[in-house]
Motif scaffolding. Sequence first.
Motif, PDB file in Angstrom:
ATOM      1  N   ARG A  84      -7.524   6.216  25.757  1.00 39.46           N
ATOM      2  CA  ARG A  84      -8.226   7.493  25.640  1.00 39.46           C
ATOM      3  C   ARG A  84      -7.447   8.637  26.279  1.00 39.46           C
ATOM      4  NH1 ARG A  84     -13.718   7.970  24.636  1.00 39.46           N
ATOM      5  NH2 ARG A  84     -13.744   9.759  26.035  1.00 39.46           N
ATOM      6  N   ALA A 125     -11.086   6.760  19.417  1.00 35.14           N
ATOM      7  CA  ALA A 125     -12.372   7.263  19.904  1.00 35.14           C
ATOM      8  C   ALA A 125     -12.221   8.671  20.463  1.00 35.14           C
ATOM      9  CB  ALA A 125     -12.928   6.326  20.967  1.00 35.14           C
ATOM     10  N   ARG A 126     -11.129   8.903  21.159  1.00 41.86           N
ATOM     11  CA  ARG A 126     -10.934  10.226  21.760  1.00 41.86           C
ATOM     12  C   ARG A 126     -10.676  11.294  20.702  1.00 41.86           C
ATOM     13  NH1 ARG A 126     -12.196  14.013  23.307  1.00 41.86           N
ATOM     14  NH2 ARG A 126     -11.236  15.467  24.760  1.00 41.86           N
ATOM     15  N   CYS A 148     -11.740  11.250  17.661  1.00 39.47           N
ATOM     16  CA  CYS A 148     -13.026  11.464  16.985  1.00 39.47           C
ATOM     17  C   CYS A 148     -13.888  12.420  17.791  1.00 39.47           C
ATOM     18  CB  CYS A 148     -13.736  10.129  16.782  1.00 39.47           C
ATOM     19  SG  CYS A 148     -15.322  10.248  15.913  1.00 39.47           S
ATOM     20  N   GLU A 149     -13.960  12.210  19.088  1.00 40.53           N
ATOM     21  CA  GLU A 149     -14.741  13.091  19.949  1.00 40.53           C
ATOM     22  C   GLU A 149     -14.188  14.513  19.935  1.00 40.53           C
ATOM     23  OE1 GLU A 149     -14.551  11.265  23.740  1.00 40.53           O
ATOM     24  OE2 GLU A 149     -15.798   9.533  23.166  1.00 40.53           O
ATOM     25  N   VAL A 177     -15.136  16.258  16.643  1.00 31.45           N
ATOM     26  CA  VAL A 177     -16.555  16.634  16.598  1.00 31.45           C
ATOM     27  C   VAL A 177     -16.823  17.823  17.516  1.00 31.45           C
ATOM     28  CG1 VAL A 177     -18.884  15.867  17.162  1.00 31.45           C
ATOM     29  CG2 VAL A 177     -17.331  14.341  15.922  1.00 31.45           C
ATOM     30  N   GLN A 178     -16.238  17.800  18.692  1.00 33.34           N
ATOM     31  CA  GLN A 178     -16.429  18.912  19.626  1.00 33.34           C
ATOM     32  C   GLN A 178     -15.908  20.219  19.039  1.00 33.34           C
ATOM     33  OE1 GLN A 178     -14.325  18.494  23.336  1.00 33.34           O
ATOM     34  NE2 GLN A 178     -15.503  20.097  24.352  1.00 33.34           N
ATOM     35  N   CYS A 233     -15.244  13.938   9.829  1.00 36.41           N
ATOM     36  CA  CYS A 233     -15.763  13.420  11.097  1.00 36.41           C
ATOM     37  C   CYS A 233     -16.518  12.107  10.900  1.00 36.41           C
ATOM     38  CB  CYS A 233     -16.669  14.456  11.762  1.00 36.41           C
ATOM     39  SG  CYS A 233     -15.801  15.946  12.334  1.00 36.41           S
ATOM     40  N   LEU A 291     -15.622   8.377  12.560  1.00 37.23           N
ATOM     41  CA  LEU A 291     -16.578   7.574  13.330  1.00 37.23           C
ATOM     42  C   LEU A 291     -16.724   6.172  12.758  1.00 37.23           C
ATOM     43  CD1 LEU A 291     -18.673   7.346  15.590  1.00 37.23           C
ATOM     44  CD2 LEU A 291     -20.367   8.289  14.008  1.00 37.23           C
ATOM     45  N   CYS A 344      -8.186  14.498  12.725  1.00 35.19           N
ATOM     46  CA  CYS A 344      -8.454  15.423  13.829  1.00 35.19           C
ATOM     47  C   CYS A 344      -7.581  16.660  13.704  1.00 35.19           C
ATOM     48  CB  CYS A 344      -8.208  14.718  15.160  1.00 35.19           C
ATOM     49  SG  CYS A 344      -8.695  15.670  16.615  1.00 35.19           S
TER      50      CYS A 344
END
Length: 308
Positions: free
Chosen positions: A81, A185-186, A188-189, A192-193, A215, A219, A259
């Motif tokens: 991450r 995972a990072r 993806c976050e 989304v942010q 997005c 996920l 991303c």
Amino acid sequence: MDFRLTEDQRALRDGVRALLTGRFGPEALRAAVARGGRGLDRALWRELGAAGFFSLRLPEADGGAGLGLPEAVLAFEEAGRVLLPGPLVATHLAAGRVAGAADGETVVTAVHGGLVEWLDESDTVWGDAGDPSGAVVAGAVPLTSVDPLTPLHRIPEGLPAGRFDGSTDALAVLLTAAEQLGNAARTCEAAVQHARTREQFGQPIGAFQAVKHLCAGMLVRVELARAAVYAAAVTADPVDIAAARLLADDAAVRGARDCLQVHGGMGFTWESDVHLYLKRAWVRARRGGPVTESEDVLAEDLIAGTGR
């Protein structure tokens, strides 16, 4: 089979995340990038050793935590991450076999897929068939790595060099898949942010269907990879590990690309961290050797008709 994390496993994950985000945050990441893969942070390495990162799977009688492969996977997911640099997998696997590896005093590297990471900064190279004496890699050719946090050397074909034995190599593949999972995972976050806060035409870009689809796809790939990696950590089966590797690599590489798309033009700039995740995903995808090797493992299992 219940793959939900136990309370202790969640506490371990949260503790490793707190350590790494506090010790290797955005400023430390950029400082490491500026060094260009030179000067591995030995103080951080010893902190990881003191925290039990490398000795996690060693028996308590030998000074370790006495935990298992599922817990190690959680720790390496957190390392992925934050893009933690260094030959983490090799040093972890060398704990208990190479003096000083468990407590972070010795940095150990090994050959993965004909490449060796952090050769100039490591104290020893894992010897053939798990011999902890550490064979000296002679004739290794330095490469220009696309990932500024992973300096690489190529080992010419036929040249004797330190490498894991078969069973340990499978664990290296799985722990690398865990790093790729954390990477995916990072990103993806981050996507989304950004989609929630970046506005175009008076509304967040996350309201647009195309961005939603990007997005959502990220996920789905992350959760598929997570299920596969966690399952492989429980079974330690070579076929499960091969599947986990393929799904995690796909989630990391495609996730970082998507991303970049969500971030638009700014995602392609040096100042954005997104490109660092894509570059790390590319390099980690080569660590386990050619993708075809994992595909062959799955194909042979299907042909054998085991039903997995």
